[in-house]
Design an enzyme around this catalytic site. Structure first.
Site, short mmCIF file in Angstrom:
data_model
loop_
_atom_site.label_atom_id
_atom_site.label_comp_id
_atom_site.label_asym_id
_atom_site.label_seq_id
_atom_site.Cartn_x
_atom_site.Cartn_y
_atom_site.Cartn_z
CB THR A 137 -0.90 -0.01 1.25
OG1 THR A 137 -1.55 1.25 1.37
CG2 THR A 137 -0.10 -0.24 2.54
CG ASP A 138 -1.12 4.99 -1.04
OD1 ASP A 138 -1.70 4.34 -0.13
OD2 ASP A 138 -1.69 5.89 -1.69
CD GLU A 139 -3.52 3.56 4.34
OE1 GLU A 139 -3.33 3.35 5.54
OE2 GLU A 139 -4.64 3.60 3.81
CE1 TYR A 162 -3.43 -2.69 5.50
CE2 TYR A 162 -3.35 -0.33 5.00
CZ TYR A 162 -3.36 -1.65 4.57
OH TYR A 162 -3.31 -1.93 3.23
CE LYS A 166 0.06 -4.57 2.85
NZ LYS A 166 -0.28 -5.92 2.28
#
Ligand code: NAD
Ligand code: DAU
Length: 357
Positions: A137-139, A162, A166
């Site tokens: 993810t870009d997060e 989260y 990741k």
């Protein structure tokens, strides 16, 4: 650029979830000569209905199981002579990670570590290396101010359990490349939307609530910005990176469509009022500004020029078309929504939003 297109026996993890189901459908229908094995634990987010239409295809096998179960994973690698993994299985919802962070560490960090370790052992014992593609993810890059973009060189700065879990999994995947020479790839993608997304996420939650005339809970002032990508375009990017990506590399994937949450919710209200033939008032009256998400990232925006220039991928679906298709899918799959809303979703919803929502 490598071109990894010999006959493939691919293990897809998390293929009964939102993005995984689109990836599975694409691979099973596009590559009849491949064997596609879907390993999914069928958590609350996994739904066999998402892949009902392809479950009888001869090149497809579903295996119920947990990525943390090393013995089971190792036996699958051997039984199906797996030579590639596309790893999507994860706990994926930020709000749930705030309520129960360790579940995210277990699946996203330990689960990914277990898969990697099974691949390394398999390679040691059989001399067969497995191409390991990790979908992320870009997060992991944290949040942006009002300008700038995430590139593949942006330093990691995850701010939720989260995204931290990741980020941990991304680091493990890269470490297996540098330390053991395992052929790994990573991609980091922005917010997906489309059919089959679990209605805990912004767009399907709002679609359901507009349809039911329920309040529309917008966090904070609704000024947070996300970059939206239609899920089938993400599946195409994953297909491209799996086949053509360079091992050891990371690729950013984005939709080039930044929107403030409140503007997105208002657009959904307008589109749905038109589609449902609402005659009086507007669904915008249902909007409620509620308590903000803890540590709510302000803005995500992705520079995907590496993927575009090196592998030739760009998003194909413009946002208006994608959103309209998504709304139509939910309106014509009310049974799919109702089956979810009847289960543990109710309990989650009440905890997250309170009763009366
Ligand atoms: P999802 O929550 O819809 O699906 C996750 C799937 O993984 C489910 O089918 C679930 O049953 C399965 N799963 C969970 N734990 C498991 C375990 N221990 N063993 C086996 N299976 C397990 O998620 P999604 O939105 O489809 O996201 C898929 C992947 O893409 C995730 O890794 C996520 O981090 C990443 N991603 C998602 C988005 C997005 O916008 N949704 C964007 C970028 C990246
Ligand atoms: O950026 C990629 C990520 O996008 C993925 O890695 C995650 O798996 C996926 O869940 C998504 O994370 P977000 O937190 O951005 O998505 P979500 O749909 O939960 O929220 C989108 C925005 O809408 C966010 O700013 C929070 C806000 N929001 C969300 C919900 C559920 C609301 O205002 N109200 C809500 O009820």
């Amino acid at each position: 650029m490598s071109n990894h297109s010999a006959t493939q026996h691919i293990l897809v993890t998390g293929g009964a979830g939102f993005i995984g189901s689109h990836v599975i459908r694409r691979l099973v229908t596009r590559y009849p000569g491949y064997r596609i094995v879907n390993l999914d634990a069928l958590t609350y987010a996994g739904n066999p209905d998402n892949i009902r239409d392809i479950e009888d295809k001869p090149n497809y096998t579903f295996v119920k199981g947990d990525i943390n179960d090393a013995a089971h994973v190792s036996s699958i690698l051997r039984e199906y002579d797996i030579n590639g993994i596309i790893h999507l299985a994860a706990e994926s919802h930020v709000d749930r990670s705030i309520a129960d962070p360790l579940a995210f560490v277990r699946t996203n960090v330990l689960g990914t570590g277990t898969l990697l370790e099974c691949c390394r052992q398999y390679w040691k014992e059989t001399s067969k290396a497995i191409r390991f593609y990790h979908v992320s993810t870009d997060e992991v890059y944290g949040e942006l101010g009002d300008t700038g973009y995430f590139t593949e060189e942006t330093a990691y700065d995850p701010r939720s359990p989260y995204s931290a879990s990741k980020a941990g999994s991304d680091h493990l995947v890269r470490a297996y490349y540098s330390t053991y020479g395992c052929p790994t790839l990573v991609s980091n993608c922005s917010n997906n939307y489309g059919p089959n997304q679990f209605p805990e996420k912004l767009i399907p939650l709002m679609i359901r609530n507009i349809k039911e005339g329920l309040p529309l809970p917008v966090y904070g002032e609704g000024t947070n910005i996300r970059d939206w990508l239609y899920v089938e375009d993400h599946a195409e990017a994953i297909d491209t990176i799996y086949h053509k990506g360079e091992v050891g590399q990371t690729y950013n994937i984005g939709g080039d469509k930044e929107l403030k949450n409140i503007d997105l919710v208002r657009t959904l209200c307008k589109l749905m009022d038109d589609k449902m033939g609402r005659l009086l008032g507007s669904s915008e009256e249902l909007i409620r500004f509620v308590k903000d998400r803890a540590g709510h990232d302000h803005r995500y925006a992705i520079d995907f020029s590496k993927l575009k220039n090196e592998l030739g991928w760009t998003p194909a679906t413009d946002f208006k078309t994608g959103l309209s298709k998504t709304i139509d899918w939910y309106l014509s799959h009310q049974d799919w929504v109702a089956r979810i809303a009847d289960g543990s979703y109710k309990e989650y919803y009440e905890k997250q939003y309170g009763t009366g929502q």
